[in-house]
Write an enzyme that holds these catalytic residues in place. Structure first.
Site, PDB file in Angstrom:
ATOM      1  N   CYS A 113       0.853  -1.726  -0.257  1.00 18.20           N
ATOM      2  CA  CYS A 113      -0.204  -0.192  -0.079  1.00 18.20           C
ATOM      3  C   CYS A 113       0.940   1.485  -0.079  1.00 18.20           C
ATOM      4  O   CYS A 113       0.147   2.275  -0.418  1.00 18.20           O
ATOM      5  CB  CYS A 113      -1.063  -0.229   1.245  1.00 18.20           C
ATOM      6  SG  CYS A 113      -1.839  -2.006   0.998  1.00 18.20           S
ATOM      7  N   HIS A 249      -3.018   6.886   3.195  1.00 18.17           N
ATOM      8  CA  HIS A 249      -3.577   5.606   2.259  1.00 18.17           C
ATOM      9  C   HIS A 249      -4.855   4.859   2.883  1.00 18.17           C
ATOM     10  O   HIS A 249      -5.554   5.454   4.285  1.00 18.17           O
ATOM     11  CB  HIS A 249      -2.145   4.042   2.989  1.00 18.17           C
ATOM     12  CG  HIS A 249      -3.444   2.490   2.109  1.00 18.17           C
ATOM     13  ND1 HIS A 249      -3.818   2.709   1.225  1.00 18.17           N
ATOM     14  CD2 HIS A 249      -3.494   1.742   2.760  1.00 18.17           C
ATOM     15  CE1 HIS A 249      -4.190   1.384   1.426  1.00 18.17           C
ATOM     16  NE2 HIS A 249      -4.236   0.748   2.316  1.00 18.17           N
ATOM     17  N   ASN A 279     -10.490  -0.722   0.282  1.00 22.36           N
ATOM     18  CA  ASN A 279      -8.845  -0.471   0.042  1.00 22.36           C
ATOM     19  C   ASN A 279      -7.716  -1.100  -1.150  1.00 22.36           C
ATOM     20  O   ASN A 279      -8.557  -1.890  -1.709  1.00 22.36           O
ATOM     21  CB  ASN A 279      -8.752  -1.993   1.313  1.00 22.36           C
ATOM     22  CG  ASN A 279      -6.849  -1.554   1.157  1.00 22.36           C
ATOM     23  OD1 ASN A 279      -6.359  -1.443   0.676  1.00 22.36           O
ATOM     24  ND2 ASN A 279      -6.763  -1.974   2.789  1.00 22.36           N
TER      25      ASN A 279
END
Length: 322
Positions: A113, A249, A279
């Protein structure tokens, strides 16, 4: 030599997957998912749509929305992804071929990520070194193809998307000093298995799916982000008041809310993509930037702090001027 983000483009698949889609597969419902994560929906790629395809579409969107931008002179391509079509050829080389970009170095970054921000950090360094002048940086994932849909704690989180930033040399300093770091002792708490069934001397499950110890990652993320935001500001002799926007993030809206509370940052200053896209790992930060841009929030001259964090466990942060 200084550098700047010249433009950002994104792509998300057309297949919108609402929370109710999970109701007949696992024990969950729309209200539970929103309360725990803030996610309302996410996108899943088509069966024949992969990470390289989405990267190519993101570039096409960038060019279509920025008529003053072109790919002439691009001399390096960096792709942050952990869900590549294959180990080799790299996603970067697939993009190079798709657009017939001559004499471009190509490299994939496996930083989960944090991959998009790591890409910006690397691009900044390459331009500062004088070896390169125009770099494409991607964050792109087809997480749905690596999701265990029997794991109710993680399968509700993930979505697919791609984002790309065009980084160019600049007369003015517009990409500031970064921070990077890793705590490899948490490798087993967030992993996507391939061959070896051992991480840090401990057994893991080798089934080609994403595995996450949600409680450990949640706690680590909040503690790490709070300290690293402060460190990044200090490294650049800046204060929170000098920032126009913060993009963390989009792992979980509750993480972002906890960090905002801890640092006393208004939530309306935090740009997110989690609600509409879930996500998306390395794609979540460019998605949040693009959403805010289209809403008229991000304006030239704005200072934006970006911080990615994920599998490794690793993180990368940087402040840029739009």
């Amino acid at each position: 030599m200084n550098s700047q983000i010249k433009a950002i483009g994104v792509y998300a698949p057309s297949n919108v997957v609402p929370n109710d889609w999970f109701a007949d597969k696992i024990e969950t419902n729309n209200e539970w998912i929103i309360s725990r994560t803030g996610i309302k929906e996410r996108r899943f790629s088509a069966p024949d749509e992969f990470t390289s395809d989405m990267c190519i579409k993101a570039v096409k969107n960038l060019l279509a929305e920025n008529p003053d931008v072109n790919l002439d002179g691009v001399d390096f391509i960096l792709v942050g992804t952990t869900t590549a079509d294959q180990v080799m050829p790299s996603m970067a080389s697939q993009i190079q071929n798709a657009f017939n970009i001559e004499n471009a170095g190509c490299l994939d970054i496996m930083a989960a990520c944090a991959g998009f921000v790591y890409g910006i950090v690397l691009a900044k360094g390459m331009i500062a070194a004088g070896t390169h002048k125009k770099i494409l940086v991607f964050g792109a994932e087809t997480l749905s193809k690596f999701t265990d849909f029997t794991d109710r704690t993680s399968c509700i989180l993930f979505g697919d998307a791609a984002g790309v930033a065009l980084i160019e040399a600049s007369d003015k300093l517009k990409i500031f000093n970064p921070i990077t770091g890793t705590d490899g002792s948490h490798g087993k708490d967030l992993y996507l298995s391939q061959h070896n069934s051992i991480v840090n001397g401990e057994q893991i499950e080798v089934n080609g799916k994403i595995h996450q110890n949600g409680k450990v990652v949640f706690k680590w993320a909040i503690q790490t982000i709070v300290h690293k935001v402060a460190e990044l500001l200090s490294k650049n002799a800046m204060t929170l008041d000098q920032l126009d926007w913060v993009i963390l993030h989009s792992a979980n809206l509750r993480i972002i809310e906890a960090v905002a509370l801890e640092l006393n940052i208004p939530m309306d200053k935090m740009l997110t993509s989690i609600e509409l896209y879930g996500n998306t790992s390395s794609a979540s930060i460019p998605l949040a930037w693009d959403l805010a841009r289209k809403e008229g929030k991000i304006k030239p001259g704005n200072k934006i702090l970006m911080l990615g964090f994920g599998g490794g466990l690793t993180y990368a942060g940087i402040i840029v001027e739009a």
